[in-house]
Write a protein that holds these residues in place. Structure first.
Motif, PDB file in Angstrom:
ATOM      1  N   ALA A 192      -3.805   3.192   3.942  1.00  0.00           N
ATOM      2  CA  ALA A 192      -5.124   2.893   3.990  1.00  0.00           C
ATOM      3  C   ALA A 192      -6.230   4.015   4.171  1.00  0.00           C
ATOM      4  O   ALA A 192      -7.187   4.123   3.410  1.00  0.00           O
TER       5      ALA A 192
ATOM      6  N   ALA B 263      -7.032  -1.981   0.991  1.00  0.00           N
ATOM      7  CA  ALA B 263      -8.041  -1.166   1.864  1.00  0.00           C
ATOM      8  C   ALA B 263      -8.548   0.104   1.567  1.00  0.00           C
ATOM      9  O   ALA B 263      -9.604   0.426   1.473  1.00  0.00           O
ATOM     10  N   GLY B 264      -7.503   1.023   1.188  1.00  0.00           N
ATOM     11  CA  GLY B 264      -7.859   2.327   1.179  1.00  0.00           C
ATOM     12  C   GLY B 264      -8.644   2.280  -0.467  1.00  0.00           C
ATOM     13  O   GLY B 264      -9.661   3.167  -0.467  1.00  0.00           O
TER      14      GLY B 264
ATOM     15  N   ALA C  22      -2.875  -2.499   2.992  1.00  0.00           N
ATOM     16  CA  ALA C  22      -3.319  -1.182   3.400  1.00  0.00           C
ATOM     17  C   ALA C  22      -3.760  -0.349   2.135  1.00  0.00           C
ATOM     18  O   ALA C  22      -4.937   0.219   2.270  1.00  0.00           O
TER      19      ALA C  22
END
Length: 802
Positions: free
Chosen positions: A408, A751-752, A748
């Motif tokens: 992330a 999200a990043g 993840a």
């Protein structure tokens, strides 16, 4: 001796491991052959230089050796004069390369090497090409062009340079590519020097010439001879090679991981099915070390056989891989295969090592089989999880979760690699922990089925999965890998495909884009026609600058010359935070910058700002960049859509910025989609071998149980449904585990990407691909089980009838 005997008599049990090793070595050998063949080669236009004298190289932001730090014109002149006194040097040539692209009938002649197609006439001495008509350029408006253009001496031709289209007179034609100007014009267009070539006299020894040149050169650069001269190659060639190498490295990595995984699960199942055999060996006096050596010997033999066969297959497959890479434009056009011994030797060695590594855990399990196992008829597992397996599983789980968190926050360039690493660790953890979770999951599922149907088949499936969890786990392991990689790779592609348009919509909304149309970039003439300059327009002029690094040495940085008055104050530079940290400078400090012409200037760091790709990481005034880099081209110009130019010089066109960015992304996505498809196919192919072998071997080992059930009144249909039902349950549980462990890295990554694009990026998975993989595993597994069970029933029927 025991290992050899087992391989002869129980070869079916090792078939999946052999095929997996063979396929893995074939992939590795083919990719190593391609990798070895894709090493830089001496460019044809430099073949006449016996010795190349090159400047020192700078390090890039990742610490890797990168661009040559150019000599200034004065320094190069002095070096050339010193080298002229070297015995055996027939000619010392200062070589220059710059952008030059001819226009025929107002249309640019497309050439992917146009960025470096222009040279001074003296550089023609370094080539194998010769004049076939006319004479060398004598005036500043003379050029020598390739004969393939169809021009003759005396014709007028328009050559597009960084400043714009300029008319020249053809003084001669050459039997090779490139455009040659007078040395004076070349020095103006490319004042910095990155190579000096030495043409050897007929009686000169190359080694002696190189030693003498190195003595004259001192610490001002280095001398390159032979294959080392390949260090000087066009950037587009290096870019293609890097793309191809990334592709084949990804293929090798997936192949290596999956081979170890499949071989390990196969040997784990083999050992579990041979517990009584191991116990008998212990009863007759076999030591634990002997049992371990037997298992590892079987693995080594399989690795050697599979390695030799795989290396042969890889050699045959390498030409097909070469053609594929060329069709994808990820290898230089001159790429040719060269078969050498080391890729094949390494591949065979990897095959043996992979097989032994994959069997290592199984060998340890074999040594713990008690002699009393031989006296037990029941095959109930007393300890499905050993301490070593617990430790390995928890380490893999912890590492996978940690890598998931890092995904992330990882940098854009490394986010995908971190996500793949996290998924690999979690897949490994799921396979190791499968004996713990398969039993409860199977018990719950079967209880639900039993509430609706209390058939004997349902009860038998529940009993088998509850008492044989380790065998079931070994069978489910390849399914976990296949489904996990399908979810991961398709998810990465789909999530990035959703994130990119969201990012571009934010950055490019309401903008028009002026892009090259058949040219390598936009000239200053085109930029002026776009009206770029006021706030709201962008026309960055890319270049590379060389600055002292924080750890000593020289660091090369991608810089951009800007027209934006916010960043274009004379004598200043604007850096983003990561670049400032890399160079260890702060706002207000003065730093020395060496430009493309080899000259250095001091600039003041006026601002250190957060990362903004639209602005650039190292921004300088455009006039300053142009002064030092006369051959630089603008990549694109962004202007408000309502101010888009209506007329442009040939070689440029106006596009809707957002639509163009999406089209450009789709070109890259084609390669990404192909890579994902190849890797998914490899993972599923490997796992399919293991699934078929595992199910077939498990069904074969349980033939005595089938006979007992048959004698107890079980019908063929009941026995078949029991075996197929157990197989289907194991496959579906493995598929569920593969899905569960690969979703966290994808979340993840999403999200990043949300943080980077400042938009909401959700999880996207190509469910059709995942369902196809699950369905394929299910069909392969149940078919293998059905075939073996049916053969067993027929064999027993024949015996009874006799």
């Amino acid at each position: 001796m025991l290992a050899a005997a087992n391989l002869r008599t129980q070869w079916r049990s090792f078939l999946a491991a052999l095929l997996a090793t063979t396929f893995g070595v074939a992939v590795i050998s083919a990719t190593l052959i391609v990798y070895d063949s894709s090493r830089p080669v001496v460019q044809p236009r430099l073949e006449g230089a016996a010795v190349l004298v090159l400047p020192m190289q700078a390090d890039n932001e990742f610490g890797n050796t990168a661009d040559f730090v150019p000599w200034s014109a004065n320094r190069a002149r002095q070096i050339a004069a010193d080298l002229s006194a070297v015995p055996g040097a027939e000619a010392v040539v200062t070589d220059r390369s710059f952008y030059a692209q001819p226009f025929i009938d107002g249309v640019p002649v497309e050439d992917e090497g146009a960025q470096d197609a222009g040279h001074g006439w003296s550089s023609a001495q370094l080539t194998p090409y010769r004049l076939i008509s006319g004479a060398a350029p004598a005036r500043s408006d003379d050029v020598v062009v390739p004969s393939s253009l169809g021009l003759t001496a005396g014709d007028s031709v328009s050559i597009n340079l960084a400043a714009g289209a300029t008319s020249f007179t053809v003084s001669g034609t050459l039997d090779g590519p490139a455009i040659y100007f007078t040395d004076g014009v070349a020095a103006q267009l490319d004042p910095g020097v990155r190579a000096i070539g030495i043409v050897a006299s007929l009686d000169a020894g190359i080694d002696e010439l190189a030693r003498a040149a190195a003595e004259r050169l001192g610490d001002r650069g280095r001398v390159a001879t032979g294959a080392d001269r390949a260090a000087l190659e066009p950037e587009f060639v290096s870019h293609r090679r890097n793309l191809g190498n990334q592709l084949i490295i990804a293929m090798s990595t997936i192949g290596l991981f999956t081979t170890i995984f499949v071989v390990g699960s196969t040997f784990a199942l083999t050992t579990a099915e041979r517990r009584r055999e191991m116990g008998l060996l212990r009863i007759v006096g076999a030591a634990t070390g002997q049992v371990r050596c037997m298992v590892l010997g079987e693995a080594a033999a399989i690795g050697l056989i599979g390695g030799l066969v795989g290396a042969a297959i890889g050699t045959v497959a390498a030409p097909a891989l070469r053609i594929l890479l060329l069709n994808l434009d990820v290898q230089p056009p001159h790429f040719r295969l060269q078969i050498s011994a080391w890729p094949l030797l390494v591949a065979v060695g990897v095959g043996v090592c992979v097989a032994v590594i994959g069997a290592w855990a199984a060998a340890g399990s074999a040594t713990r089989v008690a002699p009393m196992e031989a006296l037990l008829e029941a095959a109930v597992e007393r300890r499905p999880m050993t301490p070593l397996r617990w430790i390995a599983a928890l380490v893999a789980l912890t590492g996978g979760l940690g890598a998931t968190v890092l995904t992330a926050t990882a940098a854009t360039d490394s986010r995908v690699n971190v996500a793949v690493g996290a998924a690999m660790l979690l897949i490994l953890a799921a396979a190791l922990l499968a004996p713990v979770v398969i039993g409860p999951i199977a018990d719950t599922v079967v209880r639900l089925l039993a509430s609706r149907s209390s058939s004997a088949a349902t009860m038998l499936v529940r009993a088998e999965l509850s008492t044989g969890t380790r065998r079931a786990a070994a069978t489910a392991a390849p399914v976990i890998a296949a489904v996990g990689f399908a979810v991961l790779l398709s998810g990465i592609v789909q999530t990035m495909a959703a994130a990119y348009p969201a990012e571009q919509a934010e950055q490019l909304h309401g903008l028009a884009l002026v892009t090259p149309d058949g040219t390598a970039g936009l000239s200053d003439q085109v930029v002026a026609e776009t009206g770029a300059g006021p706030i709201g327009t962008r026309a960055g002029l890319p270049t590379r600058v060389f600055v002292p690094g924080a750890q000593g040495g020289v660091t090369v940085v991608d810089a951009v010359g800007s027209l934006d008055e916010r960043y274009a104050a004379p004598g200043t530079a604007v850096l983003d935070e990561s670049t400032a940290s890399l160079l260890a400078v702060q706002g207000g400090e003065t730093m020395s910058v060496t430009f493309a012409d080899g000259r250095s200037e001091s600039v003041v760091v006026s601002q250190v700002l957060p990362l903004d790709p639209a602005r650039g990481q190292f921004v300088l005034p455009r006039d300053l960049v142009r002064e030092h880099d006369p051959s630089a081209l603008t990549d694109a110009v962004f202007v408000p859509a309502d101010r888009a130019p209506t007329h442009l010089t040939a070689g440029a066109r106006v596009e809707d910025a957002y639509s163009f960015a999406l089209d450009d992304y789709m070109v890259d996505a084609r390669l990404t989609n192909w890579l994902a498809a190849v890797l998914i196919t490899m993972a599923v192919g490997y796992s399919g071998l293991a699934v078929v072998n595992s199910m077939a071997m498990s069904a074969h080992r349980r033939r005595p149980d089938t006979v007992v059930l048959k004698l107890s009144g079980g019908t063929d249909r009941q026995l078949m449904s029991t075996a197929v039902g157990e197989t289907a349950a194991v496959v579906l549980i493995g598929a569920a585990l593969g899905l569960i462990v690969t979703v966290p890295p994808l979340l993840a990554m999403a999200a990043g990407l949300s943080q980077v694009t400042e938009t909401e990026v959700g999880l996207h998975i190509e469910w059709s691909t995942v369902l196809e993989v699950v369905g394929g595993c299910l069909v392969l597994a149940t078919a293998a089980t059905a075939v073996v069970v049916r053969r067993g029933l027929r064999a027993r029927t024949g015996v009874s009838g006799g």
